[in-house]
Design a protein around this motif. Sequence first.
Motif, PDB file in Angstrom:
ATOM      1  N   MET A  94      15.201  35.338  92.212  1.00 56.38           N
ATOM      2  CA  MET A  94      14.426  36.305  91.587  1.00 56.38           C
ATOM      3  C   MET A  94      15.484  37.284  91.068  1.00 56.38           C
ATOM      4  SD  MET A  94      10.887  36.403  92.554  1.00 56.38           S
ATOM      5  CE  MET A  94       9.876  35.620  93.364  1.00 56.38           C
ATOM      6  N   MET A  95      16.465  37.647  91.595  1.00 56.24           N
ATOM      7  CA  MET A  95      17.442  38.834  91.043  1.00 56.24           C
ATOM      8  C   MET A  95      18.457  38.353  90.307  1.00 56.24           C
ATOM      9  SD  MET A  95      15.646  41.508  92.021  1.00 56.24           S
ATOM     10  CE  MET A  95      16.434  42.893  92.204  1.00 56.24           C
ATOM     11  N   ALA A  96      18.763  39.044  89.213  1.00 50.90           N
ATOM     12  CA  ALA A  96      20.086  38.651  88.379  1.00 50.90           C
ATOM     13  C   ALA A  96      20.465  40.022  88.048  1.00 50.90           C
ATOM     14  CB  ALA A  96      19.631  37.797  87.190  1.00 50.90           C
ATOM     15  N   CYS A  97      21.777  40.145  88.409  1.00 51.53           N
ATOM     16  CA  CYS A  97      22.420  41.567  87.795  1.00 51.53           C
ATOM     17  C   CYS A  97      21.607  42.529  88.202  1.00 51.53           C
ATOM     18  CB  CYS A  97      22.629  41.283  86.370  1.00 51.53           C
ATOM     19  SG  CYS A  97      23.640  39.865  85.938  1.00 51.53           S
ATOM     20  N   GLY A  98      20.559  42.513  89.322  1.00 48.31           N
ATOM     21  CA  GLY A  98      19.816  43.695  89.633  1.00 48.31           C
ATOM     22  C   GLY A  98      18.611  43.675  88.853  1.00 48.31           C
ATOM     23  N   ILE A  99      18.223  42.683  88.015  1.00 47.09           N
ATOM     24  CA  ILE A  99      16.899  42.606  87.144  1.00 47.09           C
ATOM     25  C   ILE A  99      16.063  41.573  88.054  1.00 47.09           C
ATOM     26  CG2 ILE A  99      15.698  42.159  85.162  1.00 47.09           C
ATOM     27  CD1 ILE A  99      17.987  43.519  84.012  1.00 47.09           C
ATOM     28  N   ASP A 100      14.930  41.710  88.498  1.00 48.88           N
ATOM     29  CA  ASP A 100      13.903  40.691  88.869  1.00 48.88           C
ATOM     30  C   ASP A 100      13.575  39.743  87.451  1.00 48.88           C
ATOM     31  OD1 ASP A 100      11.551  39.381  89.444  1.00 48.88           O
ATOM     32  OD2 ASP A 100      10.879  41.059  90.681  1.00 48.88           O
ATOM     33  N   LEU A 101      13.889  38.766  87.442  1.00 51.86           N
ATOM     34  CA  LEU A 101      13.607  37.904  86.209  1.00 51.86           C
ATOM     35  C   LEU A 101      12.057  37.815  85.877  1.00 51.86           C
ATOM     36  CD1 LEU A 101      16.616  35.549  86.271  1.00 51.86           C
ATOM     37  CD2 LEU A 101      16.256  37.441  84.989  1.00 51.86           C
ATOM     38  N   ASP A 102      11.357  37.590  87.050  1.00 47.56           N
ATOM     39  CA  ASP A 102       9.942  37.443  86.944  1.00 47.56           C
ATOM     40  C   ASP A 102       9.235  38.818  86.305  1.00 47.56           C
ATOM     41  OD1 ASP A 102      10.219  34.811  88.120  1.00 47.56           O
ATOM     42  OD2 ASP A 102       9.273  35.440  89.782  1.00 47.56           O
ATOM     43  N   LEU A 103       9.865  39.841  86.920  1.00 51.57           N
ATOM     44  CA  LEU A 103       9.297  40.788  86.322  1.00 51.57           C
ATOM     45  C   LEU A 103       9.832  41.089  84.673  1.00 51.57           C
ATOM     46  CD1 LEU A 103       8.043  43.998  86.396  1.00 51.57           C
ATOM     47  CD2 LEU A 103      10.640  44.683  86.993  1.00 51.57           C
ATOM     48  N   LEU A 104      10.672  40.822  84.365  1.00 48.94           N
ATOM     49  CA  LEU A 104      11.483  40.666  82.979  1.00 48.94           C
ATOM     50  C   LEU A 104      10.464  39.852  82.023  1.00 48.94           C
ATOM     51  CD1 LEU A 104      13.547  41.489  80.713  1.00 48.94           C
ATOM     52  CD2 LEU A 104      14.688  39.722  81.449  1.00 48.94           C
ATOM     53  N   LEU A 105      10.282  38.616  82.864  1.00 49.29           N
ATOM     54  CA  LEU A 105       9.322  37.849  81.828  1.00 49.29           C
ATOM     55  C   LEU A 105       7.871  38.407  81.669  1.00 49.29           C
ATOM     56  CD1 LEU A 105       8.584  35.041  80.354  1.00 49.29           C
ATOM     57  CD2 LEU A 105       7.818  34.211  82.922  1.00 49.29           C
ATOM     58  N   ARG A 106       7.348  39.014  82.757  1.00 52.01           N
ATOM     59  CA  ARG A 106       5.986  39.683  82.737  1.00 52.01           C
ATOM     60  C   ARG A 106       6.142  40.825  81.680  1.00 52.01           C
ATOM     61  NH1 ARG A 106       5.844  38.348  88.424  1.00 52.01           N
ATOM     62  NH2 ARG A 106       4.267  36.832  88.383  1.00 52.01           N
ATOM     63  N   LEU A 107       7.126  41.636  81.760  1.00 52.61           N
ATOM     64  CA  LEU A 107       7.094  42.725  80.695  1.00 52.61           C
ATOM     65  C   LEU A 107       7.470  42.137  79.227  1.00 52.61           C
ATOM     66  CD1 LEU A 107       9.655  44.946  82.782  1.00 52.61           C
ATOM     67  CD2 LEU A 107       7.263  45.550  82.179  1.00 52.61           C
ATOM     68  N   ARG A 108       8.184  41.299  79.082  1.00 51.07           N
ATOM     69  CA  ARG A 108       8.151  40.679  77.791  1.00 51.07           C
ATOM     70  C   ARG A 108       6.978  40.145  77.462  1.00 51.07           C
ATOM     71  NH1 ARG A 108      14.194  37.739  77.525  1.00 51.07           N
ATOM     72  NH2 ARG A 108      15.380  39.606  77.028  1.00 51.07           N
ATOM     73  N   LEU A 109       6.258  39.490  78.027  1.00 49.79           N
ATOM     74  CA  LEU A 109       5.015  38.646  77.815  1.00 49.79           C
ATOM     75  C   LEU A 109       3.986  39.780  77.195  1.00 49.79           C
ATOM     76  CD1 LEU A 109       4.502  35.851  80.483  1.00 49.79           C
ATOM     77  CD2 LEU A 109       4.713  35.644  78.137  1.00 49.79           C
ATOM     78  N   VAL A 110       3.874  40.984  77.925  1.00 51.10           N
ATOM     79  CA  VAL A 110       2.722  41.945  77.889  1.00 51.10           C
ATOM     80  C   VAL A 110       3.292  42.744  76.413  1.00 51.10           C
ATOM     81  CG1 VAL A 110       2.135  44.302  78.351  1.00 51.10           C
ATOM     82  CG2 VAL A 110       2.234  42.344  80.115  1.00 51.10           C
ATOM     83  N   VAL A 111       4.352  43.103  76.317  1.00 46.87           N
ATOM     84  CA  VAL A 111       4.905  43.591  75.065  1.00 46.87           C
ATOM     85  C   VAL A 111       4.576  42.830  73.831  1.00 46.87           C
ATOM     86  CG1 VAL A 111       6.829  44.630  73.615  1.00 46.87           C
ATOM     87  CG2 VAL A 111       6.480  45.251  76.290  1.00 46.87           C
TER      88      VAL A 111
END
Length: 189
Positions: free
Chosen positions: A1-18
């Motif tokens: 789930m975490m990469a370089c301190g970032i939750d990739l699932d969160l990143l995907l969700r943020l990108r999807l919403v924006v």
Amino acid sequence: MMACGIDLDLLLRLRLVVARFGEMDGARWWNSRGQLGKRGVTTLRRGFPRTHRFAQARSVFTLAAHRCDEIYNPLGSVTLWRLPATIEEEFDARWEQWLDHAETWSPFFEQLASPGDRSLAETLGSLGLVGAKDLAAAEKLSRPAEARAVKLPAAFSGTDDDVRLLALGFGHGEIGNLVVPFAYELATT
């Protein structure tokens, strides 16, 4: 789930919403109309029965990244669509896993199909992607008059807070007037 301190699932969700928020049937920032909505499902489901939603997402992500680069792309900066290479590589590697479990993402995609009249911040908050601390940080961001970008107050350190603020920064734009939130990468020595 975490990469370089970032939750990739969160990143995907943020990108999807924006990405959905910025479509032509929304904020009119990039040249897609409902690609992440019902129109996109109708168009792509036949050719990609299991993974059509991710095909929709990849398409709009590409358009959003290109449009943001056209508007503002200073050397050494990161945006929601252009993070440091190590993060982007891990995000791309995770894509296959998301495709393998595409059905678990359907409820989230369905929530995006008809975004309603909420602001970007309200939408992100209602989906549990940002909290009060993130909203307060986003309110402190300032955009000079006529500026096409808003700079985050600190260098990008590769955390969930950073990507949340990059996503929320798009809220400084207006209908038909994209503002690109960015941060500079931490200097590596």
